[in-house]
Design an enzyme around this catalytic site. Structure first.
Site, PDB file in Angstrom:
ATOM      1  N   LYS A  15      -1.838  -0.624  -8.968  1.00 23.48           N
ATOM      2  CA  LYS A  15      -3.184  -0.307  -8.474  1.00 23.48           C
ATOM      3  C   LYS A  15      -3.246   1.077  -7.830  1.00 23.48           C
ATOM      4  O   LYS A  15      -4.172   1.832  -8.067  1.00 23.48           O
ATOM      5  CB  LYS A  15      -3.645  -1.334  -7.426  1.00 23.48           C
ATOM      6  CG  LYS A  15      -3.964  -2.697  -7.944  1.00 23.48           C
ATOM      7  CD  LYS A  15      -4.702  -3.537  -6.911  1.00 23.48           C
ATOM      8  CE  LYS A  15      -3.995  -3.653  -5.583  1.00 23.48           C
ATOM      9  NZ  LYS A  15      -2.676  -4.294  -5.631  1.00 23.48           N
ATOM     10  N   ARG A  91      -9.195  -9.164  -0.187  1.00 21.55           N
ATOM     11  CA  ARG A  91      -7.950  -9.925  -0.302  1.00 21.55           C
ATOM     12  C   ARG A  91      -8.194 -11.431  -0.368  1.00 21.55           C
ATOM     13  O   ARG A  91      -7.282 -12.198  -0.609  1.00 21.55           O
ATOM     14  CB  ARG A  91      -7.029  -9.643   0.891  1.00 21.55           C
ATOM     15  CG  ARG A  91      -6.382  -8.277   0.808  1.00 21.55           C
ATOM     16  CD  ARG A  91      -5.475  -8.033   1.994  1.00 21.55           C
ATOM     17  NE  ARG A  91      -5.003  -6.655   2.008  1.00 21.55           N
ATOM     18  CZ  ARG A  91      -3.891  -6.240   1.426  1.00 21.55           C
ATOM     19  NH1 ARG A  91      -3.138  -7.096   0.776  1.00 21.55           N
ATOM     20  NH2 ARG A  91      -3.534  -4.978   1.486  1.00 21.55           N
ATOM     21  N   ARG A 125      12.674  -0.833  -6.515  1.00 22.24           N
ATOM     22  CA  ARG A 125      12.352   0.354  -5.730  1.00 22.24           C
ATOM     23  C   ARG A 125      13.509   0.703  -4.786  1.00 22.24           C
ATOM     24  O   ARG A 125      14.103  -0.176  -4.177  1.00 22.24           O
ATOM     25  CB  ARG A 125      11.072   0.093  -4.927  1.00 22.24           C
ATOM     26  CG  ARG A 125      10.557   1.320  -4.210  1.00 22.24           C
ATOM     27  CD  ARG A 125       9.126   1.169  -3.779  1.00 22.24           C
ATOM     28  NE  ARG A 125       8.879  -0.050  -3.003  1.00 22.24           N
ATOM     29  CZ  ARG A 125       7.720  -0.315  -2.413  1.00 22.24           C
ATOM     30  NH1 ARG A 125       6.712   0.515  -2.548  1.00 22.24           N
ATOM     31  NH2 ARG A 125       7.562  -1.426  -1.713  1.00 22.24           N
ATOM     32  N   ARG A 158      14.527  -1.321   0.626  1.00 22.60           N
ATOM     33  CA  ARG A 158      13.846  -1.765   1.839  1.00 22.60           C
ATOM     34  C   ARG A 158      13.848  -3.286   1.908  1.00 22.60           C
ATOM     35  O   ARG A 158      13.871  -3.960   0.896  1.00 22.60           O
ATOM     36  CB  ARG A 158      12.396  -1.262   1.840  1.00 22.60           C
ATOM     37  CG  ARG A 158      12.294   0.194   2.178  1.00 22.60           C
ATOM     38  CD  ARG A 158      10.899   0.734   2.129  1.00 22.60           C
ATOM     39  NE  ARG A 158       9.866  -0.299   2.033  1.00 22.60           N
ATOM     40  CZ  ARG A 158       8.590  -0.024   1.774  1.00 22.60           C
ATOM     41  NH1 ARG A 158       8.229   1.208   1.546  1.00 22.60           N
ATOM     42  NH2 ARG A 158       7.703  -0.986   1.707  1.00 22.60           N
ATOM     43  N   ARG A 169       5.684 -12.444  -1.058  1.00 25.38           N
ATOM     44  CA  ARG A 169       4.458 -11.628  -1.124  1.00 25.38           C
ATOM     45  C   ARG A 169       3.582 -12.056  -2.296  1.00 25.38           C
ATOM     46  O   ARG A 169       2.358 -12.124  -2.188  1.00 25.38           O
ATOM     47  CB  ARG A 169       4.828 -10.138  -1.298  1.00 25.38           C
ATOM     48  CG  ARG A 169       5.220  -9.455  -0.016  1.00 25.38           C
ATOM     49  CD  ARG A 169       5.792  -8.082  -0.291  1.00 25.38           C
ATOM     50  NE  ARG A 169       4.823  -7.131  -0.775  1.00 25.38           N
ATOM     51  CZ  ARG A 169       5.148  -5.967  -1.359  1.00 25.38           C
ATOM     52  NH1 ARG A 169       6.416  -5.639  -1.514  1.00 25.38           N
ATOM     53  NH2 ARG A 169       4.226  -5.144  -1.768  1.00 25.38           N
TER      54      ARG A 169
END
Length: 213
Positions: A15, A91, A125, A158, A169
């Site tokens: 996004k 959301r 990532r 992370r 998530r």
């Protein structure tokens, strides 16, 4: 008058990347909840009669900013924009209903990406703890594995990019935000784009969906 575009998709669907390109392409404001919050953290919300009188106090206390406060901030950001790409809001269904009250949308575009692809993207990532550079083990690897191109520091994953956290998530997203996607689909206004293509192909489809809307 600029277009009013809403971009929907799970974490890792792309996004942010597509919103920025859309905003540039159509000369629109890129509105994200995080940016809107940071830009308006001193906003007076005392009339809402909450625990704090500004969003900053919630952020400083490390607390989640309540929906009603986020709504007010998004409303302000949209009113100040001459056309926008909205990314990361609504959301949940309550926010989607509020959005209908405060603005008219020209296009609602959903980036459709499978669960396993999202997990691959989000767990791949890597970041440099020293200079902040971002990499991805598959899509944007450093020249030397595990080492930052910019400053030579060892790269780290992370905590919120571990598989366990990523799946958590995604489960929060499915529970809260997927009903928003269904809501727009039921209204017949949702344009669905295959988010697993290359970023350029996704952008072509997103642009076509906006122009057709």
């Amino acid at each position: 008058m600029g277009k009013h575009i809403l971009l929907l998709g799970a974490p890792g669907a792309g996004k942010g990347t597509q919103s920025k390109r859309l905003a540039d392409e159509f000369d629109l404001e890129h509105v994200t909840t995080g940016d809107a919050l940071r830009a308006n953290k001193g906003m007076d919300i005392s009339h809402l009669d909450f625990e704090y009188d500004t969003p900053r106090e919630y952020m400083d206390a490390g607390e989640l900013v309540p929906d009603d406060v986020v709504n007010e901030i998004v409303k302000t950001a949209l009113q100040e924009a001459d056309g926008y790409v909205l990314d990361g809001y609504p959301r949940n269904l309550d926010q989607a209903e509020y959005l209908t009250e405060i603005t008219d949308l020209d296009a609602v575009v959903y980036l459709d990406v499978s669960e396993e692809e999202l997990v691959d993207r989000l767990t791949g990532r890597r970041v440099c703890p020293d200079c902040g550079a971002n990499y991805h083990v598959e899509f944007a690897p450093p020249e030397e594995k595990g080492v930052c191109d910019e400053c030579g520091s060892p790269l780290v994953q992370r905590e919120d990019d571990t598989e366990e956290t990523v799946r958590e998530r995604l489960s929060v997203y499915h529970e809260n935000t997927e009903p928003v996607v269904d809501h727009y689909r039921d209204e017949g206004v949702l344009a669905e784009v295959n988010g697993e293509q290359t970023p350029d192909e996704v952008f072509e489809d997103v642009t076509a969906a906006v122009e057709d809307a």
